[in-house]
Scaffold this motif. Sequence first.
Motif, PDB file in Angstrom:
ATOM      1  N   LEU A 115      57.804  32.060  38.774  1.00  0.00           N
ATOM      2  CA  LEU A 115      55.947  31.732  39.559  1.00  0.00           C
ATOM      3  C   LEU A 115      56.257  30.135  40.101  1.00  0.00           C
ATOM      4  N   ILE A 116      56.904  29.662  40.585  1.00  0.00           N
ATOM      5  CA  ILE A 116      57.680  28.121  41.917  1.00  0.00           C
ATOM      6  C   ILE A 116      57.319  29.007  42.745  1.00  0.00           C
ATOM      7  N   GLN A 117      56.679  30.551  42.964  1.00  0.00           N
ATOM      8  CA  GLN A 117      57.018  30.746  44.781  1.00  0.00           C
ATOM      9  C   GLN A 117      54.807  30.931  44.887  1.00  0.00           C
ATOM     10  N   LEU A 118      54.881  30.074  44.461  1.00  0.00           N
ATOM     11  CA  LEU A 118      53.316  30.555  43.850  1.00  0.00           C
ATOM     12  C   LEU A 118      53.286  29.169  43.844  1.00  0.00           C
ATOM     13  N   ARG A 119      52.049  28.680  45.216  1.00  0.00           N
ATOM     14  CA  ARG A 119      51.365  27.727  44.985  1.00  0.00           C
ATOM     15  C   ARG A 119      50.360  27.030  44.106  1.00  0.00           C
ATOM     16  N   GLY A 120      50.574  25.771  43.819  1.00  0.00           N
ATOM     17  CA  GLY A 120      49.194  25.465  42.343  1.00  0.00           C
ATOM     18  C   GLY A 120      47.436  25.965  42.570  1.00  0.00           C
ATOM     19  N   SER A 121      47.484  26.156  43.624  1.00  0.00           N
ATOM     20  CA  SER A 121      45.810  26.417  43.849  1.00  0.00           C
ATOM     21  C   SER A 121      45.823  28.312  43.714  1.00  0.00           C
ATOM     22  N   MET A 122      47.201  28.732  44.541  1.00  0.00           N
ATOM     23  CA  MET A 122      47.249  30.349  43.875  1.00  0.00           C
ATOM     24  C   MET A 122      47.555  30.128  42.424  1.00  0.00           C
ATOM     25  N   LEU A 123      48.362  29.754  41.981  1.00  0.00           N
ATOM     26  CA  LEU A 123      48.631  30.068  40.392  1.00  0.00           C
ATOM     27  C   LEU A 123      46.998  29.677  39.651  1.00  0.00           C
ATOM     28  N   ALA A 124      46.488  28.225  39.289  1.00  0.00           N
ATOM     29  CA  ALA A 124      45.259  28.007  39.099  1.00  0.00           C
ATOM     30  C   ALA A 124      44.654  29.084  39.242  1.00  0.00           C
ATOM     31  N   LEU A 125      44.041  29.956  40.283  1.00  0.00           N
ATOM     32  CA  LEU A 125      43.231  31.050  40.650  1.00  0.00           C
ATOM     33  C   LEU A 125      43.431  32.410  39.919  1.00  0.00           C
ATOM     34  N   ALA A 126      44.880  32.242  39.775  1.00  0.00           N
ATOM     35  CA  ALA A 126      45.196  34.008  39.461  1.00  0.00           C
ATOM     36  C   ALA A 126      44.677  33.227  37.793  1.00  0.00           C
ATOM     37  N   LEU A 127      45.279  32.587  37.520  1.00  0.00           N
ATOM     38  CA  LEU A 127      44.807  31.822  35.791  1.00  0.00           C
ATOM     39  C   LEU A 127      43.913  32.469  35.415  1.00  0.00           C
ATOM     40  N   LEU A 128      42.297  31.508  35.968  1.00  0.00           N
ATOM     41  CA  LEU A 128      41.228  31.257  35.758  1.00  0.00           C
ATOM     42  C   LEU A 128      40.679  32.929  36.018  1.00  0.00           C
ATOM     43  N   THR A 129      40.471  33.837  37.383  1.00  0.00           N
ATOM     44  CA  THR A 129      40.492  34.964  37.211  1.00  0.00           C
ATOM     45  C   THR A 129      40.383  35.859  36.520  1.00  0.00           C
ATOM     46  N   LEU A 130      41.955  35.643  36.258  1.00  0.00           N
ATOM     47  CA  LEU A 130      42.394  37.324  35.156  1.00  0.00           C
ATOM     48  C   LEU A 130      41.170  36.215  33.923  1.00  0.00           C
ATOM     49  N   GLU A 131      41.253  35.482  33.055  1.00  0.00           N
ATOM     50  CA  GLU A 131      40.080  35.120  32.140  1.00  0.00           C
ATOM     51  C   GLU A 131      39.203  35.608  32.593  1.00  0.00           C
ATOM     52  N   LEU A 132      38.572  35.183  34.180  1.00  0.00           N
ATOM     53  CA  LEU A 132      36.846  35.900  34.415  1.00  0.00           C
ATOM     54  C   LEU A 132      36.440  37.802  34.125  1.00  0.00           C
ATOM     55  N   GLU A 133      37.658  38.230  34.442  1.00  0.00           N
ATOM     56  CA  GLU A 133      37.513  39.026  33.895  1.00  0.00           C
ATOM     57  C   GLU A 133      37.838  40.206  32.821  1.00  0.00           C
ATOM     58  N   THR A 134      38.145  39.289  31.761  1.00  0.00           N
ATOM     59  CA  THR A 134      37.877  39.169  30.301  1.00  0.00           C
ATOM     60  C   THR A 134      36.762  39.176  29.838  1.00  0.00           C
ATOM     61  N   ARG A 135      36.276  38.063  31.182  1.00  0.00           N
ATOM     62  CA  ARG A 135      35.193  37.624  30.223  1.00  0.00           C
ATOM     63  C   ARG A 135      33.319  37.441  30.270  1.00  0.00           C
ATOM     64  N   CYS A 136      33.714  38.030  31.956  1.00  0.00           N
ATOM     65  CA  CYS A 136      31.980  38.151  33.016  1.00  0.00           C
ATOM     66  C   CYS A 136      32.217  39.810  33.414  1.00  0.00           C
ATOM     67  N   PRO A 137      31.056  40.333  33.638  1.00  0.00           N
ATOM     68  CA  PRO A 137      30.955  40.709  34.035  1.00  0.00           C
ATOM     69  C   PRO A 137      30.959  40.970  35.678  1.00  0.00           C
ATOM     70  N   ASP A 138      30.539  39.693  36.504  1.00  0.00           N
ATOM     71  CA  ASP A 138      30.371  40.282  37.266  1.00  0.00           C
ATOM     72  C   ASP A 138      32.028  39.140  38.260  1.00  0.00           C
ATOM     73  N   TRP A 139      33.548  39.837  37.422  1.00  0.00           N
ATOM     74  CA  TRP A 139      34.069  38.619  37.833  1.00  0.00           C
ATOM     75  C   TRP A 139      34.478  38.611  39.472  1.00  0.00           C
ATOM     76  N   LEU A 140      33.731  40.183  39.746  1.00  0.00           N
ATOM     77  CA  LEU A 140      34.873  40.142  40.914  1.00  0.00           C
ATOM     78  C   LEU A 140      33.939  39.917  41.979  1.00  0.00           C
ATOM     79  N   ALA A 141      33.085  38.983  42.103  1.00  0.00           N
ATOM     80  CA  ALA A 141      31.951  38.676  43.068  1.00  0.00           C
ATOM     81  C   ALA A 141      31.872  37.330  42.544  1.00  0.00           C
ATOM     82  N   LEU A 142      32.757  36.627  41.585  1.00  0.00           N
ATOM     83  CA  LEU A 142      32.674  35.448  41.583  1.00  0.00           C
ATOM     84  C   LEU A 142      34.438  34.984  42.446  1.00  0.00           C
ATOM     85  N   THR A 143      34.740  35.995  42.354  1.00  0.00           N
ATOM     86  CA  THR A 143      36.335  35.521  42.493  1.00  0.00           C
ATOM     87  C   THR A 143      36.540  35.979  44.030  1.00  0.00           C
ATOM     88  N   ILE A 144      35.715  36.583  44.878  1.00  0.00           N
ATOM     89  CA  ILE A 144      35.790  36.639  45.933  1.00  0.00           C
ATOM     90  C   ILE A 144      34.466  35.283  46.693  1.00  0.00           C
TER      91      ILE A 144
END
Length: 325
Positions: free
Chosen positions: A192-221
């Motif tokens: 994961l070193i190849q990922l920028r810090g912003s990308m790593l953080a956003l990937a972590l959060l959106t993976l969590e959103l996908e399991t917790r929030c019905p409109d996770w895709l709209a939030l991700t966009i």
Amino acid sequence: MKFIEPWGHQRLSFLLEKAASREAKIWKVYVPKKPSSQDTDISPAQRDEAVRWLTELHSRFKALPETLVLAVSILDRFLARPKYLRCIAIACFFLAAKTYEEDECVPSLRELAASSSCGCSPSEILRMEKIILDKLNWDLHTATALDFLHIFHAMVLSCRSGFLDSMLVLNRSQHLALLTQRLYHCLSDHTLIQLRGSMLALALLTLELETRCPDWLALTIDLLRKGQIDSSELIRSRELVSRSLSTLRASLPPNTVYIYQPLQPPALDRTRMLHFTCQVEEMEVDDFYDGIKRLYNEDTTNTTAVQEGEGNSSPCPPLQPVSAS
């Protein structure tokens, strides 16, 4: 970074823009080197071992999350020979501690050298500290993955205040502590070193959103638009982070209890398993939750299963009676 309510959208946008600008100046694309017989470069496995060692050291000294993340960031920006890896790692930790910790919480060099068993003397750590500072032009300030995780998390909560309602037992700072624990795991994965810090953080959060929030895709966009991030880059980052986290979830606690219940429908079995896993994960997070709750000015926690676990002599969540239908 301390979060004070109410968080305005303009303030969050300003912090995100500032962090992204700083990241663009500091971050460099990671290019893995081919292994050589001379063994002059730190291998990915050695790098990951050093990060795990720093994580243990961070836990032992009860340091702030920012201290560990900055120490790993400094370590990844500084390249040297494996022979000096422990000395480099402890010097990075010392620099990060002096950056974020209160003066009275920063261990002395003698204490740090003795407690860490790094095999270096205080004078050797000092010399390595000077070498690191010189190579980095005395510029340790950078936007880390933790900074972006704080900002993105606050952005989600600012527009979806009921986002955590589905989690029942977690408030905002406890949830951030949970994500921070997952970030620690990601930091010790060289893929994961190849990922920028912003990308790593956003990937972590959106993976969590996908399991917790019905409109996770709209939030991700919406987060992609605010961060001016390409969607294809996020998709690739999510795949890498998900693969890394799967190894974390696969390593169950040694006292895991398995309950065979053949009469229950498969869907209900899965629900119960997810609830049990959530309880275990929350108890692990509570170990360093106190250091994060200050972000949201939460001096007290909800009456939750996490609190109930503190009064229980067993580290295992209480078992629920099983009724056959």
